[in-house]
Design a protein around this motif. Structure first.
Motif, PDB file in Angstrom:
ATOM      1  N   GLN A 142      -8.631  -0.098  11.275  1.00  0.00           N
ATOM      2  CA  GLN A 142      -9.009   0.825  10.206  1.00  0.00           C
ATOM      3  C   GLN A 142     -10.142   0.243   9.364  1.00  0.00           C
ATOM      4  O   GLN A 142     -11.009   0.987   8.877  1.00  0.00           O
ATOM      5  N   VAL A 148     -13.566   2.443   8.938  1.00  0.00           N
ATOM      6  CA  VAL A 148     -14.091   2.923   7.665  1.00  0.00           C
ATOM      7  C   VAL A 148     -15.580   2.579   7.534  1.00  0.00           C
ATOM      8  O   VAL A 148     -16.316   3.260   6.810  1.00  0.00           O
ATOM      9  N   ASP A 181      -6.485   7.051   5.737  1.00  0.00           N
ATOM     10  CA  ASP A 181      -6.379   6.599   4.354  1.00  0.00           C
ATOM     11  C   ASP A 181      -4.909   6.402   4.005  1.00  0.00           C
ATOM     12  O   ASP A 181      -4.026   7.102   4.515  1.00  0.00           O
ATOM     13  N   ARG A 239      -6.818   1.716   1.945  1.00  0.00           N
ATOM     14  CA  ARG A 239      -7.373   2.421   0.781  1.00  0.00           C
ATOM     15  C   ARG A 239      -8.866   2.612   1.037  1.00  0.00           C
ATOM     16  O   ARG A 239      -9.681   1.724   0.794  1.00  0.00           O
ATOM     17  N   LYS A 240      -9.173   3.782   1.532  1.00  0.00           N
ATOM     18  CA  LYS A 240     -10.521   4.038   2.028  1.00  0.00           C
ATOM     19  C   LYS A 240     -11.579   3.847   0.950  1.00  0.00           C
ATOM     20  O   LYS A 240     -12.604   3.196   1.175  1.00  0.00           O
ATOM     21  N   SER A 294      -3.404   7.283   1.532  1.00  0.00           N
ATOM     22  CA  SER A 294      -2.810   8.497   0.965  1.00  0.00           C
ATOM     23  C   SER A 294      -2.178   9.354   2.058  1.00  0.00           C
ATOM     24  O   SER A 294      -1.125   9.977   1.845  1.00  0.00           O
ATOM     25  N   GLN A 295      -2.804   9.393   3.249  1.00  0.00           N
ATOM     26  CA  GLN A 295      -2.200  10.100   4.367  1.00  0.00           C
ATOM     27  C   GLN A 295      -0.879   9.454   4.762  1.00  0.00           C
ATOM     28  O   GLN A 295       0.104  10.140   5.057  1.00  0.00           O
ATOM     29  N   GLY A 339      -2.510   2.715   7.271  1.00  0.00           N
ATOM     30  CA  GLY A 339      -3.808   3.140   6.761  1.00  0.00           C
ATOM     31  C   GLY A 339      -4.355   2.133   5.768  1.00  0.00           C
ATOM     32  O   GLY A 339      -3.745   1.102   5.489  1.00  0.00           O
ATOM     33  N   THR A 370     -10.743   7.285  10.348  1.00  0.00           N
ATOM     34  CA  THR A 370     -10.094   6.360   9.423  1.00  0.00           C
ATOM     35  C   THR A 370      -8.863   7.017   8.791  1.00  0.00           C
ATOM     36  O   THR A 370      -8.920   8.160   8.340  1.00  0.00           O
ATOM     37  N   GLU A 396       0.825  -1.207   0.000  1.00  0.00           N
ATOM     38  CA  GLU A 396       0.000   0.000   0.000  1.00  0.00           C
ATOM     39  C   GLU A 396       0.857   1.254   0.000  1.00  0.00           C
ATOM     40  O   GLU A 396       0.560   2.233  -0.699  1.00  0.00           O
ATOM     41  N   ARG A 439     -12.023   0.234   0.130  1.00  0.00           N
ATOM     42  CA  ARG A 439     -12.675  -0.501   1.216  1.00  0.00           C
ATOM     43  C   ARG A 439     -14.159  -0.172   1.287  1.00  0.00           C
ATOM     44  O   ARG A 439     -14.992  -1.038   1.571  1.00  0.00           O
ATOM     45  N   GLU A 440     -14.502   1.075   1.064  1.00  0.00           N
ATOM     46  CA  GLU A 440     -15.914   1.448   1.051  1.00  0.00           C
ATOM     47  C   GLU A 440     -16.654   0.730  -0.067  1.00  0.00           C
ATOM     48  O   GLU A 440     -17.801   0.303   0.102  1.00  0.00           O
TER      49      GLU A 440
END
Length: 1409
Positions: free
Chosen positions: A1207, A1211, A1281, A1069-1070, A1283-1284, A1067, A1279, A839, A1073-1074
């Protein structure tokens, strides 16, 4: 605009929630409650003394032990002038109330009448004179406030207000006075506080004492149990007589005339008091009525059982004994509520860390600006000499330096250890239920403002033998107390019964001659044990009291300032306690060392400690942190001597953000003051030179925060303000470096570092939680690059222009990042490492960075599949690697996925399967050599020059050690070791050579000390040791795990050598995952929950009122599944079957732990099919459904360096219950209902009871649907992510390389938007010029002669006209040539003039007028 209106709004069918303000979102509306509590003026600055009246001037016959005379009001009167001279402001006269007249040795707390001064002490007239003299001298007279009265000689006014209980034989008798939990006093009677007359009588009596005698304050004894209401004995109250009529009247039943013995009831067992923190109604009434009549009346309240918060909320000033109890525990003793003292086993002793945790907890949960009273001992305990020994001096320091109001006990300053009227001291080392263990009580994130915790008692402890007493001893049911609800071990159900003889022992009385002589001998023995020959003469401590009291009076920060606990290095947190006290214009630092040679020879010389002041920045008043204040000069002064502690003069920012070094002697204390220093040209010049020298030193690379060096801070401020400020700061730096004789290369290196750190501040605020500047917004790197760009094209000073060009070229691009890892994503993931690296590398590539990953190509992956790489990854070459005994060939496979360059090394006999058993120590080490050395060889073969090589865990960990094997090839490469798990030895990759194999130097071919610690008892060749020693820095997957590693790992001495290790939580991948929740889950939490209830619990229809708890993961000891299984029966009983627990994960029957859990699961499912589900024989595939459908996720992991499952729950909006360890500690935060913050519940002790209590707190919130829904929203917002995570790690890698991360379109926009900013350092002839690319393309870059072809500048469509790519530059008049790179291909613009250069290359021409 019309004012908002108060309305109702529907929450669910048939319900409304009152008082919601129109115009505000429902999720931010919160019911508020509160009162202003105004204490008497000057209370915070007060200094109190407790005077046991009977002791003042008491004399005994040395030959017989007979009491010749006791203290009286007259004898106290003689010492009042001396107390005034010592600057005391209030005198608590203990024992001033009337006692039974026919008792020759009456206890001061066996009170016959609460509004009459004691006749045995001189009576009304003497007491009136005493109070008058105190008030004349400005001292406040304070007396006892007692909730119980003499059992046999009480005044007639109390007779009808007492309450009865039944003896063991069923005989009614007056209930003795009690605290409802630990102590009852058999010579007193409990009054019926269910009657308002009892409340009113106490108020009236205190008012009478104030009116008639001038009493100015009261200390409420046993206040933590007020009002003392016991549970009604309903079996007795509803009893009928033989004639069938009720034995008790309705009034007697209503007022609870007969109660259960010592079973606390009322406020202290109610949810209002325990969970919601509502004020205590008795104390509210008492304070209001007293303050209405006497506004300056002091109401003090004795506090035990950790109930300070409720008492403070209710009005009084709290008299706490927390600090004496903790200091006693540090010294190996247990100071109990009744003043008795026992010895504490070493493993249960408190440490300096206990104090830090206590005050951090207070800052979260005590009412803001609350006032408490502190002491070093009590009227029933020994003096400090006996309690603390050599730590008595520290006890006095803390008494005067901590924020509580100090209260000294009369006589303690004379340095005695014993006194006649004290409770017993035991030298037997044991733990009893009466010992106070703050380490077991204090959470780092407390649940609520609660006075109690865990209702279930710990199991497995043998019952304690109760003390012998008379038949009237009463049993106690331990309920509604913090001892039950947190982790204070208790298995006894008996109250300590304080008999008449016990209480007489508290009186000033005659003793035997032998006892009198024995006490004198013990006194001298204690003095000698403390060590007068070593400088610790307790008999001389009086001067220490006087000096520290004087310092408190002189320094406003000490007597009225706020407090902030300071961060200590992990390895010293058990030894050193440090804090700051501050006001609007003063800062004082206190640091205390609690250990000496008696704790071990390693403590003989004290310790050097680095004090971290960063936590202070957020709380300092604006007078320190805004305007010019942060740049003002300060020195640090030793407050004891008045001399400068350090010769360095620093700005306030530097002082706060650079760690401050000081030495603490054994059992020593430092008191330091920040002293403002006059800003003169000479001082500013000297300071500037010092800043330059620090930038030139090796320590410059360890700078993380721009504010650690004033020069960098000025660059950051300048970039945030204007071109003029930034260019001026840069010119000043350039001139300073030139004046110090810096060569060009060094000047460019320092300038590069400064620019990077100035830009890094923004990321540190966003991702590392460092305090945000209050006087400027941290500048983006793009802003700094924009100003450097203008300087590189039009700076007036040619040297400055050249320097700017060089800095831009070196700071705006980070070279390739190469990750070396044993496992990776879909190819070979075996745990969290493979997921995290996969990731993270994708995220970094998504930021536009060049990323490579090198990993083994195993013969088979975890699913036993071979050839799993796929068609996109192909063999490219073979490499040869020397593994010590011979050279091996390894295949190289390469490909690209998700913009990440993938490289796999194939050698089946060394890489058969991820983490396969190597079969021996030599082969194990050779596998590490092959991965480490082979990865570097691949880079050389590919002509790949990494900017940073990131080694992940142990398999590639020797790469940093092999850099020199390749000459200068990696001289510009930084090595970074990323630790995912360094738990047990296997996670370090330890190699244990066989006898005769030695240190295997011929295999690894590195210096022995790099691989072997010669001080370890066992010979271990440790690859992780090599990684930590030879890498520039290291990092890990959570800040808490980083601290744990540095504090207590076997490699901590090496880990501490890196000054700036990095950590950031994992983190997910929000978005992906959504989407998985929608595809594999359901449309909502309610729908998913219903599916789970039908699928796993056999429901025909879902029941939303039943809470569902879910665990998803491996059944291993690390994951703590046994805690869940062991709690099932108790939780089902607690909820009457209204609970569901799902454990999703397969068991490994070859593992003893896992197979045991599997058998337990099968049994639980058989017995509770509606409440429990698990199928340990099958792989669980409904993870996303559980994440969404569960009401709470369960993560009781014993250790979890990072963690990703939390996490996955967050999410979906699902709160998590987790053990506070590693990454869970950083990401799962206790729910705070009063603030609407948090995402779950945590437990501090890894125990059944603590886990169950966390679940019960979750059940309480679930029972409040509106609060629970708010909690789900808050959980989803936390959550992290991926990217953060990528941004955070990118920031760290850029810091290591002194590079700035910039986004092309943002750079173009800011460069273009700042061309109009003016500064005297720009050439005035320069003009803004718009350069455009009007052709097609997705990305466009410009390069040209305007900066001597130094940098590539991105163009943006946001700048150009009509959608064209554009960039505005400041250019001097003249002719320039340039070229465009469109979609990575160099070309020229057709609509711009063109010409060929001498080499035959065609370029575009720009004519600037």
């Amino acid at each position: 605009m019309a004012a908002p209106a108060w309305t109702d709004f529907p929450l669910r069918s048939g319900e409304t929630h009152p008082a919601v303000l129109d115009g505000y979102p429902a999720d931010v509306a919160r019911r508020l409650r509160g009162r202003f509590i105004v204490q008497p003026a000057g209370m915070r600055e007060a200094s109190l003394i407790e005077v046991p009246i009977d002791e003042v001037g008491a004399e005994w016959d040395a030959a017989t032990g007979d009491l010749n005379s006791r203290g009286t009001f007259e004898s106290v009167l003689t010492i009042i002038p001396g107390l005034k001279v010592q600057n005391f402001t209030g005198v608590y006269m203990m024992g001033a109330l009337e006692r039974p007249s026919d008792d020759p040795n009456p206890s001061p707390f066996s009170v016959a009448d609460r509004e009459i001064p004691a006749n045995i002490l001189g009576g009304k007239s003497a007491f009136r004179n005493l109070c008058a003299e105190m008030k004349r001298l400005g001292l406040c007279p304070i007396i006892d406030g007692i909730d119980r009265v003499s059992r046999t000689r009480m005044s007639r006014k109390y007779r009808h207000l007492t309450v009865e209980t039944l003896s063991n034989k069923g005989i009614p008798l007056r209930h003795p006075g009690t605290d409802g939990r630990e102590n009852q006093w058999e010579d007193t009677a409990l009054l019926n506080h269910r009657r308002v007359e009892t409340w009113n009588l106490m108020v009236a009596e205190v008012k009478a004492m104030a009116e008639e005698y001038g009493v100015g304050g009261i200390r409420l004894d046993n206040a933590q149990s007020l009002p003392p209401i016991m549970a009604p004995n309903m079996d007795e109250l509803l009893r009928h007589d033989p004639d069938g009529e009720p034995h008790y009247s309705l009034s007697e039943v209503f007022y609870g005339a007969v109660v259960k013995a010592n079973e606390e009831y009322g406020y202290w067992t109610s949810s209002a008091g325990i969970e919601r923190g509502y004020p205590n109604p008795f104390l509210v009434k008492f304070c209001r009525e007293m303050w209405n009549a006497f506004p300056d009346f002091i109401v003090m309240a004795e506090a035990h059982f950790h109930r300070e918060a409720q008492l403070l909320t209710s009005g009084p000033v709290v008299h706490t004994v927390r600090i004496p109890q903790i200091l006693a525990s540090i010294s190996g003793k247990s100071l109990r509520k009744d003043g008795t003292v026992g010895r504490v086993p070493g493993k249960n002793r408190s440490t300096a860390r206990t104090l830090s945790r206590l005050y951090r907890n207070d800052s979260d949960w005590l009412p803001k600006n609350a006032i408490m009273v502190n002491c070093t001992c009590t009227h029933s305990s020994p003096y400090p000499g006996l309690l603390y020994g050599r730590r008595s001096w520290i006890a006095v320091d803390l008494l005067n330096f901590l924020p509580e109001v100090p209260m000294t006990v009369y006589g303690e300053e004379r340095g005695r250890a014993y006194r006649m009227n004290m409770n017993g001291v035991s030298n037997t080392e044991e733990m009893t239920e009466y010992d106070v263990n703050f380490d077991a009580v204090l959470p780092k994130s407390p649940p609520l403002r609660t006075g109690q915790t865990m209702p279930s008692k710990p199991k497995g402890l043998p019952p304690l033998t109760p003390p012998h007493s008379v038949e009237r001893k009463l049993k106690m049911k331990r309920k509604g107390s913090l001892a039950d609800l947190r982790r204070v071990p208790s298995n006894s159900n008996l109250v300590r019964s304080r008999s008449r003889d016990d209480m007489n022992g508290m009186s000033v009385r005659s003793v035997s001659a032998a006892d009198f002589r024995k006490m004198s001998a013990m006194e001298e023995q204690t003095r000698q044990e403390i060590g007068p020959a070593s400088g610790y003469d307790i008999a001389q401590i009086e001067g220490h009291y006087s000096h520290r009291r004087m310092l408190r009076q002189e320094l406003a920060a000490l007597h009225s300032g706020f407090m902030c606990v300071l961060t200590i290095e992990p390895q010293l947190k058990e030894q050193v306690f440090a804090f700051a006290r501050y006001t609007e214009d003063q800062v004082v630092i206190v640091a205390a060392n609690f250990k000496d040679n008696r704790d071990g020879p390693q403590y003989s010389n004290g310790c050097d400690v680095e004090l971290d002041f960063q936590t202070l920045w957020d709380v300092l008043p604006d007078t320190f942190t805004t305007g010019a204040a942060p740049c003002a000069f300060y020195s640090v002064v030793n407050t004891f001597t008045g001399k400068e502690h350090s010769t360095d003069v620093q700005t306030l920012e530097e002082l706060v953000f650079r760690k401050y070094k000081t030495h603490l002697d054994p059992l020593g204390i430092s008191l330091l003051t920040f002293k403002p220093v006059q800003d003169t040209p000479e001082r500013r010049g000297a300071h500037f030179s010092e800043c330059i020298n620090r930038l030139r030193s090796q320590e410059a690379n360890d700078i993380k925060d721009a504010r650690e060096n004033d020069i960098i801070a000025r660059l950051a401020r300048g970039a945030a303000a204007s071109a003029s400020d930034f260019v001026g700061a840069m010119e000043s730096l350039r001139n300073g470096l030139r004046n110090e004789g810096c060569e060009k290369a060094e000047m460019e290196r320092i300038m590069q570092l400064c620019m990077q750190r100035a830009s890094q501040l923004r990321f540190m605020v966003a991702y590392e939680g460092v305090p945000r500047p209050k006087d400027f917004e941290p500048p983006a790197a793009e802003h700094i690059v924009a100003y450097l760009t203008h300087m590189s094209t039009c700076a007036k000073d040619p040297d400055l222009m050249t320097l700017a060009r060089s800095v831009v070229a070196k700071t705006t691009k980070l070279g390739p990042l190469v990750f070396l890892t044993a496992e990776l994503g879909r190819f070979s993931t075996a745990g969290g490492l493979g997921v995290m690296v996969d990731e993270l590398t994708k995220g970094l590539a998504g930021l536009g960075l060049e990323v490579y990953v090198v990993s083994p190509y195993y013969t088979v992956n975890r699913k036993n599949r071979s050839g799993y790489l796929g068609d996109n990854i192909q063999w490219t070459r073979n490499i040869s690697v020397n593994i010590g005994t011979h050279i091996v060939e390894a295949g190289v496979f390469e490909g690209v996925e998700n913009d990440v360059n993938l490289i796999f090394l194939e050698r089946g006999d060394f890489f058969p399967k991820v983490y396969a058993d190597p079969g021996g120590s030599v082969r194990h080490l050779q596998t590490v050599v092959l991965m480490s050395l082979g990865s570097l060889e691949v880079c050389c073969q590919k002509q790949l020059y990494p900017s940073v090589i990131v080694t992940n865990d142990w398999l590639p960990s020797m790469a940093a050690g092999y850099r020199d094997f390749f000459g200068d090839y990696f001289k510009n490469t930084s090595f970074f070791h990323l630790i995912h798990n360094l738990g047990e030895g296997a996670y370090e990759g330890r190699v244990y050579p066989n006898p005769g194999e030695g240190t295997l130097d011929h295999i690894h071919r590195l210096p022995t000390h790099v691989m072997v610690n010669p001080w370890w008892s066992t010979l271990v060749v440790n690859p992780s040791r090599c990684a930590i020693m030879r890498s520039e820095s290291w990092g890990t997957v959570s800040p808490s795990y980083l601290r744990e590693l540095r504090a207590g790992h076997p490699l901590s001495d090496l880990l501490q050598q890196a000054k700036s290790p990095f950590a950031y939580p994992n983190g997910i991948r929000k978005a992906e995952r959504e989407e998985a929740l929608r595809v594999k889950g359901a449309e909502s939490h309610a729908a998913a929950k219903e599916i789970l209830q039908k699928r796993y619990f056999g429901f025909q229809k879902g029941d939303p009122t039943i809470p569902l708890f879910a665990f998803v993961g491996r059944i291993t000891s690390q994951k703590g599944v046994h805690l869940i299984l062991n709690a099932v029966d108790e939780l089902i009983g607690h909820t009457n079957g209204k609970i569901q627990i799902l454990v999703g994960g397969p068991a490994n029957y070859s593992d003893e732990y896992s197979s045991g859990c599997a058998r337990h699961m099968v049994d639980l499912r058989r017995r509770h099919p509606w409440c429990f589900w698990a199928q340990p024989d099958e792989f669980f595939t409904d993870g996303p459904m559980c994440n969404l459908g569960a009401d709470f996720g369960l993560m009781p992991s014993l250790f979890e360096p990072g963690g990703i499952v939390q996490q996955e729950f967050f999410v979906a909006g699902t709160p998590v219950i987790a053990y506070k360890t590693g990454g869970l500690k950083d990401t799962v935060h206790e729910w705070k209902s009063s603030q609407g913050e948090g995402n779950g519940f945590t437990f501090e002790e890894y125990s059944h009871a603590d886990f169950v209590w966390a679940v019960k707190r979750a059940l309480r919130v679930f029972a409040q649907p509106h609060e629970y829904e708010e909690m789900r929203v808050a959980a989803a917002e936390t959550t992290i992510d991926v990217s953060q995570v990528a941004w955070a790690w990118s920031s760290e890698f850029h810091r290591i390389r002194n590079a700035m991360y910039t986004r092309g379109d943002v750079v173009a926009s800011i460069i273009s938007s700042t061309v109009d900013e003016e500064t005297d350092l720009y050439d005035r002839s320069a003009n803004p010029v718009l350069i455009q690319w009007t052709g097609s393309g997705n990305s466009v870059v410009l390069k040209g002669s305007f900066d001597n072809w130094t940098a590539e500048w991105p163009l943006s469509q946001a700048v150009g006209d009509h959608g064209a790519f554009g960039l505005k530059l400041l250019l001097r008049p003249g002719e320039y040539v340039c070229k465009f790179k469109v979609n990575q291909e160099w070309t020229v613009a057709d609509d711009l003039p063109q010409k060929q250069d001498e080499a035959g290359f065609t370029n575009n021409v720009l004519q600037v007028q």
